[in-house]
Design an enzyme around this catalytic site. Structure first.
Site, PDB file in Angstrom:
ATOM      1  N   HIS A   1      15.579  20.163  17.715  1.00 59.67           N
ATOM      2  CA  HIS A   1      15.778  21.453  18.376  1.00 59.67           C
ATOM      3  C   HIS A   1      17.079  22.107  17.860  1.00 59.67           C
ATOM      4  O   HIS A   1      17.086  23.288  17.504  1.00 59.67           O
ATOM      5  CB  HIS A   1      15.827  21.230  19.893  1.00 59.67           C
ATOM      6  CG  HIS A   1      16.308  22.400  20.680  1.00 59.67           C
ATOM      7  ND1 HIS A   1      15.459  23.265  21.330  1.00 59.67           N
ATOM      8  CD2 HIS A   1      17.566  22.866  20.916  1.00 59.67           C
ATOM      9  CE1 HIS A   1      16.173  24.201  21.935  1.00 59.67           C
ATOM     10  NE2 HIS A   1      17.454  23.983  21.693  1.00 59.67           N
ATOM     11  N   GLU A   2      18.145  21.326  17.785  1.00 67.26           N
ATOM     12  CA  GLU A   2      19.427  21.876  17.316  1.00 67.26           C
ATOM     13  C   GLU A   2      19.341  22.305  15.856  1.00 67.26           C
ATOM     14  O   GLU A   2      19.885  23.341  15.466  1.00 67.26           O
ATOM     15  CB  GLU A   2      20.566  20.851  17.501  1.00 67.26           C
ATOM     16  CG  GLU A   2      20.803  20.384  18.938  1.00 67.26           C
ATOM     17  CD  GLU A   2      21.082  21.525  19.914  1.00 67.26           C
ATOM     18  OE1 GLU A   2      21.559  22.590  19.472  1.00 67.26           O
ATOM     19  OE2 GLU A   2      20.800  21.361  21.115  1.00 67.26           O
TER      20      GLU A   2
ATOM     21  N   HIS B   1      17.904  25.667  15.614  1.00 67.10           N
ATOM     22  CA  HIS B   1      18.876  26.757  15.782  1.00 67.10           C
ATOM     23  C   HIS B   1      19.532  27.079  14.446  1.00 67.10           C
ATOM     24  O   HIS B   1      19.729  28.243  14.102  1.00 67.10           O
ATOM     25  CB  HIS B   1      19.971  26.357  16.778  1.00 67.10           C
ATOM     26  CG  HIS B   1      19.554  26.466  18.214  1.00 67.10           C
ATOM     27  ND1 HIS B   1      18.996  27.608  18.736  1.00 67.10           N
ATOM     28  CD2 HIS B   1      19.633  25.580  19.243  1.00 67.10           C
ATOM     29  CE1 HIS B   1      18.737  27.410  20.038  1.00 67.10           C
ATOM     30  NE2 HIS B   1      19.119  26.198  20.354  1.00 67.10           N
TER      31      HIS B   1
ATOM     32  N   GLU C   1      15.867  29.757  22.375  1.00 65.45           N
ATOM     33  CA  GLU C   1      15.587  28.398  22.833  1.00 65.45           C
ATOM     34  C   GLU C   1      14.109  28.061  22.616  1.00 65.45           C
ATOM     35  O   GLU C   1      13.771  26.961  22.179  1.00 65.45           O
ATOM     36  CB  GLU C   1      15.965  28.229  24.307  1.00 65.45           C
ATOM     37  CG  GLU C   1      17.454  28.264  24.573  1.00 65.45           C
ATOM     38  CD  GLU C   1      18.225  27.284  23.702  1.00 65.45           C
ATOM     39  OE1 GLU C   1      17.795  26.118  23.560  1.00 65.45           O
ATOM     40  OE2 GLU C   1      19.250  27.686  23.136  1.00 65.45           O
TER      41      GLU C   1
ATOM     42  N   ASP D   1      12.693  25.145  20.220  1.00 75.86           N
ATOM     43  CA  ASP D   1      11.720  24.170  20.744  1.00 75.86           C
ATOM     44  C   ASP D   1      10.486  24.124  19.841  1.00 75.86           C
ATOM     45  O   ASP D   1       9.972  23.043  19.520  1.00 75.86           O
ATOM     46  CB  ASP D   1      11.274  24.548  22.166  1.00 75.86           C
ATOM     47  CG  ASP D   1      12.315  24.186  23.216  1.00 75.86           C
ATOM     48  OD1 ASP D   1      13.301  23.518  22.855  1.00 75.86           O
ATOM     49  OD2 ASP D   1      12.132  24.569  24.392  1.00 75.86           O
TER      50      ASP D   1
HETATM   51 ZN    ZN Z   1      19.079  25.181  22.208  1.00 72.10          ZN
END
Ligand code: ZN
Length: 429
Positions: free
Chosen positions: A295-296, A299, A373, A377
């Protein structure tokens, strides 16, 4: 002054208009503060109504009835505490406004120095320090009573106060430096100060985003590269797959202060870094940790930090530009009871008057962040596993006693991350 009857009348009239303008401004400022307080209480109330006596159907499989009850107690305790602290702040600022507190602090600062820059520094220094000292009992109570009661607190009094002193020093150096520069720009360029200030602050924001992990975080925490072992092997395999350098992954000793777990991405370009809390590594299994890491990395791949900074810089420019239009108006200082208009006093009045606009800008930033977010995801789901991410997020929510059924209006105003159920819904799609 010309004493002819006509000019006396016109003088009196101008004075009257001015006086009315300060009073109107004074009441607008008071109105904004009161409105904000009431709005928060309405949202608290809506949020509070969402709770049910029994475990709701949607949360079965996430919370057990016992934990659900605990999360509700934790929420209510924080709610009451929030009303107390924001009520205290409101009373404090209203007293400052009605009893001429800002004028008094301005006089004190004037006794320390008459230099415009130093005067501004003393003025904000006294206000900032006083506010922090008055808030300290509340934050002590929050850490050592509420967080302690629910088993989150790992901090000590010594750590609490060393953090505070470091925070003061950082605030004085960074905040003081920026303030001194802005005041100086105003002295030398007048109305155009905003452009210079924008350029310097934008540069500083980029610098801080890049060096936050190497300059600021080490003052408070220790970051170490991943230890060799199964987890590192798993993470290496995933990083290779998505072309992300493993040496950008660090573990931070978050357990020093709280048992709550987290992970984040920070930095730009070569200074990028993913930081996993040691508490996260303790609570999740390797699959779930890799999913959170994915997930990071999402980003990073989608350049969320870069566009986030760009948005913040644009917002800063807008704010400074609007400030440049109002700052010369003596009514700003006078509305706070200061007769001799001063840049630093007007800045406080402007800050309050501008707060509805900054709230709206904040709403946009939050909506944008919640959208990001979902994208991060989706990245984790596509490149690793949606079900492991879902399992990890559920564990974290329960561990942190998160409010899993916040009111949509509350989410709209305050959440930078979508509530868990919405994220699970998206992951299942
Ligand atoms: Zn996040």
């Amino acid at each position: 002054m010309d004493e002819s009857p006509l000019s006396v009348i016109s003088y009196t009239f101008t004075a009257l208009i001015r006086q009315t303008m300060y009073s109107v401004l004074f009441y607008i400022i008071t109105g904004i503060l009161l409105f904000d307080f009431v709005l928060e209480r309405i949202m608290d109330h809506l949020n509070n109504k969402q709770w049910t006596a029994d475990l709701p159907e949607t949360l079965k499989g996430i919370y057990d009835p016992e934990k659900y009850r605990t999360s509700q107690e934790y929420y209510r305790e924080n709610l009451k505490f929030g009303i107390l602290t924001s009520g205290f702040s409101l009373v404090l600022i209203l007293l400052m406004l009605f009893l001429g507190g800002f004028a008094l602090v301005n006089t004190w600062a004037g006794q320390l120095s008459t230099n415009t820059i130093l005067l501004a520094l003393f003025f904000f220094g006294i206000l900032g320090l006083a506010m922090d000292v008055l808030n300290t009992p509340f934050s002590l109570y929050n850490t050592f009573v509420i967080e302690e009661k629910y088993g989150f607190n790992k901090s000590t009094l010594k750590l609490f106060f060393t953090d505070k002193i470091k925070g003061w020093i950082l605030g004085a150096v960074i905040g003081g430096g920026i303030l001194a520069m802005v005041v100086w720009f105003y002295i030398i360029t007048g109305k155009w100060f905003w452009l210079l200030a924008w350029a310097v602050i934008a540069g500083f924001m980029i610098f801080m985003t890049m060096f936050y992990s190497t300059l600021i975080v080490p003052l408070f925490n220790k970051q170490t590269p991943l230890e060799d072992g199964e987890l590192k092997t798993r993470i290496r395999a995933f990083c290779n797959k998505v072309h992300f350098a493993l040496d950008n992954v660090y573990v931070i000793d978050g357990s020093k202060r709280s048992s709550k777990a987290n992970a984040y991405f920070s930095g730009l370009g070569r200074k990028k870094r993913i930081v996993l809390y040691d508490t996260l590594i303790e609570d999740l299994n390797p699959d779930e940790i890799v999913a959170v890491l994915a997930h990071e990395i999402g980003h990073y791949k989608m350049k969320h930090t870069r566009s986030g900074i760009l948005l913040s810089i644009l917002q800063m420019g807008l704010t400074l530009y609007i400030l440049s239009w109002f700052i010369k108006n003596p009514a700003l200082s006078m509305a706070l009871g200061v007769e001799e208009p001063a840049f630093h006093v007007s800045l406080v009045a402007f800050g309050i008057l501008y707060s509805p606009i900054s709230t709206i800008l904040g709403l946009i930033m939050n909506a944008w962040s919640r959208k990001n977010e979902f994208s991060a995801d989706a990245f984790a789901k596509e490149h690793f596993s949606g079900s492991h991410l879902a399992a990890g997020l559920k564990k974290l929510a329960v561990k942190n006693l998160s409010n899993l059924r916040p009111h949509p209006l509350y989410v709209f105003f305050h959440y930078s991350h979508p509530p868990l159920l919405k994220r699970l819904e998206h992951l299942e799609q």
